[in-house]
Enzyme design. Structure first.
Site, PDB file in Angstrom:
ATOM      1  N   SER A  63       0.813  -1.199   0.000  1.00 27.66           N
ATOM      2  CA  SER A  63       0.000   0.000   0.000  1.00 27.66           C
ATOM      3  C   SER A  63       0.848   1.250   0.000  1.00 27.66           C
ATOM      4  O   SER A  63       0.382   2.321  -0.362  1.00 27.66           O
ATOM      5  CB  SER A  63      -0.920   0.011   1.217  1.00 27.66           C
ATOM      6  OG  SER A  63      -0.164  -0.055   2.405  1.00 27.66           O
ATOM      7  N   HIS A  99      -3.411  -0.892  -6.176  1.00 26.29           N
ATOM      8  CA  HIS A  99      -2.988  -1.625  -4.987  1.00 26.29           C
ATOM      9  C   HIS A  99      -4.145  -1.698  -4.003  1.00 26.29           C
ATOM     10  O   HIS A  99      -5.165  -1.026  -4.144  1.00 26.29           O
ATOM     11  CB  HIS A  99      -1.751  -0.985  -4.338  1.00 26.29           C
ATOM     12  CG  HIS A  99      -2.023   0.309  -3.633  1.00 26.29           C
ATOM     13  ND1 HIS A  99      -2.574   0.381  -2.375  1.00 26.29           N
ATOM     14  CD2 HIS A  99      -1.802   1.598  -4.018  1.00 26.29           C
ATOM     15  CE1 HIS A  99      -2.679   1.643  -1.999  1.00 26.29           C
ATOM     16  NE2 HIS A  99      -2.229   2.403  -2.988  1.00 26.29           N
ATOM     17  N   CYS A 100      -3.977  -2.558  -2.994  1.00 26.93           N
ATOM     18  CA  CYS A 100      -4.920  -2.587  -1.865  1.00 26.93           C
ATOM     19  C   CYS A 100      -4.089  -2.740  -0.605  1.00 26.93           C
ATOM     20  O   CYS A 100      -3.092  -2.040  -0.442  1.00 26.93           O
ATOM     21  CB  CYS A 100      -5.981  -3.665  -2.037  1.00 26.93           C
ATOM     22  SG  CYS A 100      -5.350  -5.330  -2.281  1.00 26.93           S
ATOM     23  N   SER A 101      -4.444  -3.634   0.299  1.00 28.74           N
ATOM     24  CA  SER A 101      -3.657  -3.800   1.521  1.00 28.74           C
ATOM     25  C   SER A 101      -2.411  -4.636   1.257  1.00 28.74           C
ATOM     26  O   SER A 101      -1.316  -4.260   1.643  1.00 28.74           O
ATOM     27  CB  SER A 101      -4.506  -4.476   2.608  1.00 28.74           C
ATOM     28  OG  SER A 101      -5.586  -3.662   2.975  1.00 28.74           O
ATOM     29  N   THR A 146      -6.256  -6.490  -6.018  1.00 27.03           N
ATOM     30  CA  THR A 146      -5.336  -5.980  -7.032  1.00 27.03           C
ATOM     31  C   THR A 146      -5.328  -6.881  -8.253  1.00 27.03           C
ATOM     32  O   THR A 146      -5.380  -6.408  -9.393  1.00 27.03           O
ATOM     33  CB  THR A 146      -3.922  -5.860  -6.450  1.00 27.03           C
ATOM     34  OG1 THR A 146      -3.973  -5.113  -5.236  1.00 27.03           O
ATOM     35  CG2 THR A 146      -2.994  -5.173  -7.429  1.00 27.03           C
TER      36      THR A 146
END
Length: 736
Positions: free
Chosen positions: A219, A386-388, A394
């Site tokens: 992230s 993106h994510c976590s 993603t």
């Protein structure tokens, strides 16, 4: 064979969709097989014996109902399978039924090793022997197809081999070049030298324009940004970037120094600003797939989101896609709507289906895909995703966006390459998310629940009556009350680095097995399972249904692909990353799932497919966009008819009316102005000095409209009163 208490039981009655069949049940090391002779339909023809095969990892839930003699009922075992087959087996003898249940449980969730799954004993038959699906994807070949080759005067990309042996990049210099050192510095932050960079990837989605959709596993995307700057021609030639000194004891360089220097050059070098570089004249976007509140909450464990003060050349959008826990719960509710289809021919419970929010989640994913694909394909902008962590939402967004942008990925071969590239090689955690080794929590003896008994973590049950658990039940209800507003339950990290949801109990540190024992025996962590890949296939089905002539493969291909995800007959999806597959030797010890499809290619081709690409002819354009207003149930995957799933009571998912570009993009922030947030309840992590400044509202709205993000009229938000429920479901944007 020691796990099999009984290998054959005769006079078993199978119930499926209310139909009764008499036959024999066989238990083998890898399959449950029910052989039967269908009812005779024509007097002159004798029915041929048939078999129903169920591979053990396919079992999603198994319940055993004992039947004491006084009950005058037969003991039974009910199975819910991951391919949405629901069956019940009724036995004549109690001891036989119990032996079958115990055998299924042992063969399903007491293996302890991936290497004991069916793939490692399966031997290819017939035409599969002539196919080698392991070679269908080659990264360099795919990069060349996209127009990315070895670096030269006309190309801004250099292919690096620094991760070729899967060794730690920090502190192991070996024979790395100066450019590799800069790439390492861009990937790692000095304050987090142990961060995992295995999921950083770059994919060029639009072959004509060489614009790209960038996926990032972390992230903190400043690293990836400077990686692109160092390695590409986007901003500056690598040699012009100042290289900080390297200590003699370590090959590690200061990532922040390189990053700050590069970003500063963007602001002060007018020659670079005047140079016409592809995408520089457009509005580049950072896509954070999470709800904004989850992203800000993750800052507590070092997993926050970009500070847009550092990205003056980009806009950030929060898509609001819920996490793995919400998606798992959603599919469980779909299963609940279908759970009685073994006993009755009636259709699914439509009310429960609607409450599952499954279609809402699919629509939300495709909303984000629409935004990404339009920014790359129409507005010629660069997109970072993106994510976590980067291996779930993603992969969904990146792969589906490329499916919209590149016709090659809509061919059978191209779709296989896309899965290998953005799912298998990228590092989607197939083992964790799919739960191939199953769990004792998914097995249940019905009478053990009587009197308020509660199942423990290891599958055992606690004794005592309902009164004995009253205090525990009260605590659980209180806990649910205080946690009910956090529907997404974004995962946090405990002190051992284990991902934990907000509402999960503290991990016990006592009585844990030794490290060697834990490594020898793997278990399924139920809270880490989620139908992420299933959702990707469902979203692909939506586009296939909406654009029936644009895909070379058919619906059955997607359905069988989901089946073989869980069948564990092939080695393609068994592990969490490329390194694990290499160490397990899957290429030598198992067959590729693509062997199955390529050896039967004619079964999976779409008769309506039109391969002609002509941007001047409607219906043959290169670009393809999903229609979120036409999201529907995928009836075939659930084993139901279209009328049962999408009949008169079905209401198509309507597009958000108060969002931007068909989505709920309602909050925006810049250095001078923010909109969509309220001064009384700003999201955590947003400085109070930047909340409530609305003087530049119109300017920001028009800017969003020029980017193609705003809806009709460029309105960035709704005019009706908003509720907290709305805020959780809608997409938010942070802009500098």
């Amino acid at each position: 064979m020691e796990k099999i208490r009984v290998s054959k039981v005769e006079d078993v009655t199978l119930l499926r969709q209310g139909i009764k069949l008499e036959g024999t049940l066989h238990l083998t090391p890898h399959h449950l097989i029910f052989s039967y002779t269908p009812h005779q339909t024509q007097p002159d023809s004798k029915p041929r014996p048939r078999e129903l095969w169920i591979t053990y990892p396919m079992i999603a839930f198994c319940s055993y109902r004992p039947a004491p003699p006084a009950s005058h009922q037969s003991p039974s075992i009910r199975l819910r399978c991951r391919d949405f087959v629901f069956v019940a087996f009724h036995f004549l003898a109690e001891n036989k039924a119990r032996d079958v249940y115990d055998s299924i449980k042992s063969l399903t969730c007491k293996l302890g090793k991936i290497e004991k799954l069916y793939a490692f004993s399966y031997r290819a038959q017939g035409p599969e022997k002539e196919v080698n699906g392991w070679d269908i994807y080659d990264p360099r070949r795919e990069f060349r197809r996209q127009g990315i080759g070895e670096k030269n005067a006309d190309r801004g990309w250099r292919i690096s081999k620094i991760n070729m042996t899967y060794q730690p990049l920090v502190g192991v210099r070996q024979n790395r070049s100066v450019q590799d050192e800069k790439l390492v510095a861009a990937i790692f932050d000095t304050s987090q030298p142990d961060a995992d960079s295995s999921n950083n990837t770059q994919s060029t989605s639009h072959p004509n324009s060489q614009s790209n959709s960038q996926s990032n596993s972390q992230s903190n995307s400043q690293s990836t940004s400077s990686s692109m700057i160092s390695e590409g021609k986007t901003v500056a030639e690598p040699a012009s970037v100042h290289m900080p000194s390297v200590s003699g004891e370590s090959s590690f360089v200061d990532a922040e120094a390189i990053e700050d220097e590069t970003l500063a050059r963007v602001g002060r070098d007018t020659s670079l600003q005047n140079t016409r570089i592809y995408g520089a004249q457009q509005h580049n976007i950072i896509i954070d797939a999470r709800p904004a509140v989850n992203a800000f909450a993750n800052q507590a464990v070092g997993m926050g989101s970009e500070n847009m003060d550092n990205y003056k050349f980009a806009t950030k959008a929060f898509l609001g896609i819920d996490n793995i826990h919400v998606m798992r719960d959603s599919l469980n509710k779909v299963m609940d709507a279908l759970k009685d289809t073994d006993l009755t021919p009636l259709g699914p419970n439509r009310e429960v289906l609607a409450k599952s929010n499954w279609l809402k989640h699919i629509s939300g994913i495709l909303d984000g895909v629409n935004m990404i694909a339009r920014q790359v394909g129409i507005h010629h902008s660069h997109v970072l995703i993106h994510c976590s962590d980067g291996w779930d939402r993603t992969s969904q967004l990146s792969a589906l966006s490329q499916l919209c942008l590149d016709p090659y990925y809509r061919t059978l071969e191209g779709f296989i390459v896309l899965i290998e590239k953005d799912w298998v090689s990228f590092g989607h955690q197939f083992r964790h998310r799919s739960g191939f080794l199953n769990s004792e929590k998914w097995f249940e003896v019905e009478n053990e629940r009587i009197g308020g008994n509660r199942r423990m973590e290891n599958g055992a049950s606690t004794g005592g009556g309902g009164g004995g658990n009253a205090f525990e039940d009260a605590l659980l209800r209180a806990k649910g009350f205080f946690n009910k507003k956090n529907e997404s339950r974004e995962s946090l990290v405990d002190e051992d680095g284990e991902l934990q949801p907000f509402d999960s109990p503290p991990t016990s540190k006592t009585g844990s097995p030794a490290r060697g024992a834990a490594e020898d025996r793997l278990i399924t962590k139920v809270k880490e399972t989620s139908p992420v890949f299933h959702q990707f296939l469902d979203a692909t089905y939506q586009m296939l249904y909406q654009h029936p002539s644009r895909f070379e493969f058919n619906e059955r291909f997607l359905r069988r692909l989901l089946y073989h995800l869980y069948s564990c007959q092939y080695g393609t999806f068994l592990y969490d990353n490329e390194k694990q597959r290499m160490e397990a030797g899957v290429r030598d010890k198992t067959r590729s799932v693509w062997d199955y499809f390529l050896s039967r290619k004619e079964q999976f081709l779409n008769e309506k497919y039109d391969p002609v690409i002509d941007d001047n002819q409607k219906g043959r354009e290169r670009l393809l966009f999903p229609k979120t207003s036409e999201i529907r149930w995928w009836p075939e995957i659930f084993g139901r008819t279209d009328a049962e799933m999408n009949g008169p009571f079905h209401t198509p998912t309507q597009p958000q009316q108060d969002g931007i570009g068909g989505t709920a993009l309602i909050a925006a922030e810049s250095a001078d102005v923010s909109t969509g947030f309220t001064a009384t309840s700003p999201p955590a992590g947003i400085p109070s000095s930047r909340i409530g400044q609305i003087a530049g509202h119109n300017k920001l709205s028009s800017g969003l409209a020029r980017m193609g993000l705003a809806g009709e009229g460029g309105s960035p938000g709704p005019s009706r009163p908003r509720t907290p429920h709305d805020a959780r479901q809608e997409m938010e944007v942070e802009m500098h």
